[in-house]
Scaffold this motif. Structure first.
Motif, PDB file in Angstrom:
ATOM      1  N   PRO A  51       0.800  -1.235   0.000  1.00 56.03           N
ATOM      2  CA  PRO A  51       0.000   0.000   0.000  1.00 56.03           C
ATOM      3  C   PRO A  51       0.832   1.284   0.000  1.00 56.03           C
ATOM      4  N   ILE A  52       2.086   1.214   0.448  1.00 55.43           N
ATOM      5  CA  ILE A  52       2.919   2.436   0.456  1.00 55.43           C
ATOM      6  C   ILE A  52       4.016   2.342  -0.607  1.00 55.43           C
ATOM      7  N   LEU A  53       4.849   1.295  -0.528  1.00 58.34           N
ATOM      8  CA  LEU A  53       5.978   1.208  -1.470  1.00 58.34           C
ATOM      9  C   LEU A  53       5.504   0.903  -2.895  1.00 58.34           C
ATOM     10  N   LEU A 108       3.217  12.146  -2.597  1.00 54.08           N
ATOM     11  CA  LEU A 108       2.942  12.400  -1.173  1.00 54.08           C
ATOM     12  C   LEU A 108       2.644  11.080  -0.470  1.00 54.08           C
ATOM     13  N   SER A 109       3.220  10.003  -0.984  1.00 57.41           N
ATOM     14  CA  SER A 109       2.896   8.688  -0.412  1.00 57.41           C
ATOM     15  C   SER A 109       3.940   8.264   0.621  1.00 57.41           C
ATOM     16  N   VAL A 110       5.053   7.702   0.187  1.00 56.21           N
ATOM     17  CA  VAL A 110       6.010   7.139   1.147  1.00 56.21           C
ATOM     18  C   VAL A 110       6.622   8.239   2.024  1.00 56.21           C
ATOM     19  N   GLY A 111       6.885   7.875   3.280  1.00 51.01           N
ATOM     20  CA  GLY A 111       7.441   8.842   4.233  1.00 51.01           C
ATOM     21  C   GLY A 111       8.916   9.075   4.019  1.00 51.01           C
ATOM     22  N   VAL A 112       9.226   9.814   2.983  1.00 54.81           N
ATOM     23  CA  VAL A 112      10.612  10.183   2.706  1.00 54.81           C
ATOM     24  C   VAL A 112      10.636  11.703   2.587  1.00 54.81           C
ATOM     25  N   THR A 147      -3.081   2.709  12.099  1.00 58.83           N
ATOM     26  CA  THR A 147      -1.637   2.709  12.338  1.00 58.83           C
ATOM     27  C   THR A 147      -0.910   2.547  11.007  1.00 58.83           C
ATOM     28  N   TRP A 148       0.413   2.544  11.050  1.00 61.52           N
ATOM     29  CA  TRP A 148       1.229   2.342   9.848  1.00 61.52           C
ATOM     30  C   TRP A 148       0.809   1.017   9.197  1.00 61.52           C
ATOM     31  N   ALA A 149       0.599   1.051   7.895  1.00 62.92           N
ATOM     32  CA  ALA A 149       0.054  -0.121   7.193  1.00 62.92           C
ATOM     33  C   ALA A 149       0.903  -1.376   7.393  1.00 62.92           C
ATOM     34  N   HIS A 181       2.815  10.431  15.222  1.00 63.64           N
ATOM     35  CA  HIS A 181       2.024   9.227  14.915  1.00 63.64           C
ATOM     36  C   HIS A 181       1.863   9.049  13.405  1.00 63.64           C
ATOM     37  N   ASN A 182       2.170   7.841  12.965  1.00 69.61           N
ATOM     38  CA  ASN A 182       2.047   7.480  11.547  1.00 69.61           C
ATOM     39  C   ASN A 182       0.842   6.554  11.415  1.00 69.61           C
ATOM     40  N   PRO A 183      -0.236   6.927  10.773  1.00 66.62           N
ATOM     41  CA  PRO A 183      -0.370   7.943   9.723  1.00 66.62           C
ATOM     42  C   PRO A 183      -1.021   9.269  10.119  1.00 66.62           C
ATOM     43  N   ALA A 224      10.264   6.329  15.411  1.00 65.87           N
ATOM     44  CA  ALA A 224      10.954   6.447  14.121  1.00 65.87           C
ATOM     45  C   ALA A 224      11.148   7.895  13.684  1.00 65.87           C
ATOM     46  N   TYR A 225      10.625   8.850  14.467  1.00 63.96           N
ATOM     47  CA  TYR A 225      10.606  10.239  13.984  1.00 63.96           C
ATOM     48  C   TYR A 225      11.155  11.214  15.019  1.00 63.96           C
ATOM     49  N   GLN A 226      12.062  10.766  15.876  1.00 63.01           N
ATOM     50  CA  GLN A 226      12.577  11.646  16.926  1.00 63.01           C
ATOM     51  C   GLN A 226      13.221  12.898  16.289  1.00 63.01           C
ATOM     52  N   SER A 229      16.178   6.435   9.770  1.00 64.11           N
ATOM     53  CA  SER A 229      15.831   6.701   8.365  1.00 64.11           C
ATOM     54  C   SER A 229      15.473   8.159   8.177  1.00 64.11           C
ATOM     55  N   LYS A 230      14.618   8.676   9.064  1.00 69.78           N
ATOM     56  CA  LYS A 230      14.057  10.019   8.830  1.00 69.78           C
ATOM     57  C   LYS A 230      14.969  11.113   9.390  1.00 69.78           C
ATOM     58  N   ASN A 231      15.423  10.961  10.656  1.00 65.32           N
ATOM     59  CA  ASN A 231      16.159  12.091  11.237  1.00 65.32           C
ATOM     60  C   ASN A 231      17.632  12.152  10.800  1.00 65.32           C
ATOM     61  N   MET A 241       5.877  13.904   9.667  1.00 63.12           N
ATOM     62  CA  MET A 241       5.748  13.914   8.213  1.00 63.12           C
ATOM     63  C   MET A 241       4.316  13.797   7.724  1.00 63.12           C
ATOM     64  N   PHE A 242       3.465  13.156   8.562  1.00 68.85           N
ATOM     65  CA  PHE A 242       2.172  12.745   8.013  1.00 68.85           C
ATOM     66  C   PHE A 242       0.983  13.494   8.583  1.00 68.85           C
ATOM     67  N   SER A 243      -0.088  13.489   7.798  1.00 70.54           N
ATOM     68  CA  SER A 243      -1.389  13.955   8.263  1.00 70.54           C
ATOM     69  C   SER A 243      -2.449  13.117   7.591  1.00 70.54           C
ATOM     70  N   GLY A 271      -5.827   8.113   2.703  1.00 70.47           N
ATOM     71  CA  GLY A 271      -5.905   9.579   2.732  1.00 70.47           C
ATOM     72  C   GLY A 271      -4.723  10.188   3.466  1.00 70.47           C
ATOM     73  N   ARG A 272      -3.779   9.328   3.914  1.00 72.94           N
ATOM     74  CA  ARG A 272      -2.582   9.849   4.578  1.00 72.94           C
ATOM     75  C   ARG A 272      -1.716  10.604   3.576  1.00 72.94           C
ATOM     76  N   ILE A 273      -1.325  11.831   3.938  1.00 70.05           N
ATOM     77  CA  ILE A 273      -0.433  12.565   3.042  1.00 70.05           C
ATOM     78  C   ILE A 273       0.928  12.780   3.707  1.00 70.05           C
TER      79      ILE A 273
END
Ligand code: LMR
Length: 396
Positions: free
Chosen positions: A12-14, A31-35, A129-131, A182-184, A213-215, A245-247, A347-349, A373-375
């Motif tokens: 659903p994401i990748l 606006l899909s994957v959290g990058v 939650t995250w898929a 919180h993801n998503p 994952a988002y500190q 990955s993110k920070n 990253m997400f809303s 609908g997560r962006i």
């Protein structure tokens, strides 16, 4: 053997990233994957990472295996970032950390450990939650349950419903909490709410598994520990799955960790001995490169200070996009209220766009958003904002 194999559904994401890459529209928007993407739409390598890589390559004199739990310097850096320098958990050695291939790898190791050593334990996941959470834990053999989280009426946290759900979780089960961002949904509990959650978990004997994952992407490296710190004051045992990955922007270097917090150091080593078995059966020992980068940056005062600035730049750009998005939609006369997006973090809303609207955006405008609908706000730029908002207006 292979004739009867049926094609698997896309992730659903990748899976959306694969579609995005194949899309030839020059104005496509992902606006899909959290990058994270910068204002030019690029995913940069941080300057501190580049510098650390130079130092690592100069110093590196072996490609021998790492221990099953990875690089000790890296594991120490992980703990310091999670709990803060000199924290009681670190001083008393009641935490044990294993370097893992990304946050996903850490979650899978945690799932394998829980399923085999605590076979009765179910895991409770926020709704939504995250898929990938439910698929990771199901693949490890665990039964997944849901607890209430988001209130669709306010696009905020339904805290009463969340607490009521937690009160129904049996003793000895595991609850997955998102440390921050919180993801998503981008909706986090307040410190007061974290305190109530921590009391409930302690009272009921529920083991928290914190996915962290988002500190740094919500309010700051130290600020974003607030929830975890409240939890550690009231609950002695927990699992923490963290990621750089993110920070650090180390997505493809698969740089994560599983940290066990136990009653004392002996118990932490015992649990880690079981975790090590699962690592050995799975990937044997982790890749080294990302961990060396993180340990180098966090172990050097100047590089660390520069990295904190780089994380602030990422966070500030995302927050600017949150404001610009809401303003631009308003400016176009869109009546649907998107203002909660400004308060959400990371990253997400949750946009509130339906699956049908998301499909139209993809098919007619080459705008890629997860079906829920997560962006990914970090995919918005000043240049793509007008086109994005015009397209959203047209599908509403
Ligand atoms: C996301 O949620 O988009 C990220 O965490 C990346 C992933 O692996 O799904």
């Amino acid at each position: 053997m292979f004739e009867k194999v049926q094609i698997a559904p896309p992730d659903p994401i990748l899976g959306l990233t694969e579609m995005f890459k194949a899309d030839t529209n020059p104005d496509k928007i992902n606006l899909s994957v959290g990058v994270y993407q910068d204002a030019q739409g690029k995913t940069p390598v941080l300057a501190t990472v580049k510098e650390a890589e130079k130092r690592v390559l100069e110093k590196e004199n072996s490609k021998g295996y790492l221990p099953m739990t990875g690089e000790p310097m890296y594991c120490a850096a992980v703990q310091e970032l999670l709990f803060g320098e000199g924290h009681e958990i670190i001083a008393s050695k009641r935490a044990a950390t294993a370097q893992c291939p990304g946050g996903t790898g850490a979650l899978r190791v945690a799932g394998d450990y829980l399923h085999t050593v605590h076979p009765q334990a179910k895991i409770w996941l926020s709704n939504p939650t995250w898929a990938n959470h439910s698929t990771i834990f199901a693949a490890a053999g665990m039964k997944c349950e849901k607890y209430d989280y988001r209130d669709p009426a306010t696009n905020g946290l339904d805290f009463d419903a969340m607490c009521a759900s937690i009160k129904a979780v049996p003793e000895g089960d595991v609850i997955l909490l998102h440390g921050c961002c919180h993801n998503p949904t981008g909706i986090d509990p307040t410190p007061e709410q974290w305190s109530v959650i921590a009391d409930l978990l302690a009272e009921r004997g529920i083991l928290p598994l914190v996915d962290f994952a988002y500190q740094g992407l919500a309010a700051g490296i130290e600020e974003d520990r607030a929830g975890l710190q409240i939890l550690t004051k009231k609950v002695k045992q927990m699992l923490i799955c963290s990621s750089f990955s993110k920070n650090f922007g180390l997505y493809r270097e698969r740089t994560g960790a599983l940290t066990i917090v136990a009653d004392d150091s002996e118990q932490a080593s015992t649990v880690m001995s079981q975790v090590k078995l699962r690592i050995r059966y799975n990937y044997s020992n982790p890749p080294s490169h990302g961990g060396q980068i993180v340990a180098t940056v966090l172990g050097d005062k100047a590089l660390r200070a520069q990295w904190i600035e780089e994380v602030a730049d990422i966070r500030n750009r995302i927050n600017e996009m949150r404001h610009l998005f809401v303003q631009t939609l308003k400016g176009k006369g869109v009546e649907q209220d998107f203002s909660t997006i400004i308060e959400q973090r990371g990253m997400f809303s949750f946009s509130g766009l339906t699956k049908e609207q998301v499909a139209k955006l993809r098919e007619q405008y080459s705008i890629y958003i997860v079906d829920s609908g997560r962006i990914n706000v970090a995919g918005m730029t000043p240049d793509n904002m007008d086109r994005l908002c015009e397209a959203i207006k047209s599908v509403l």
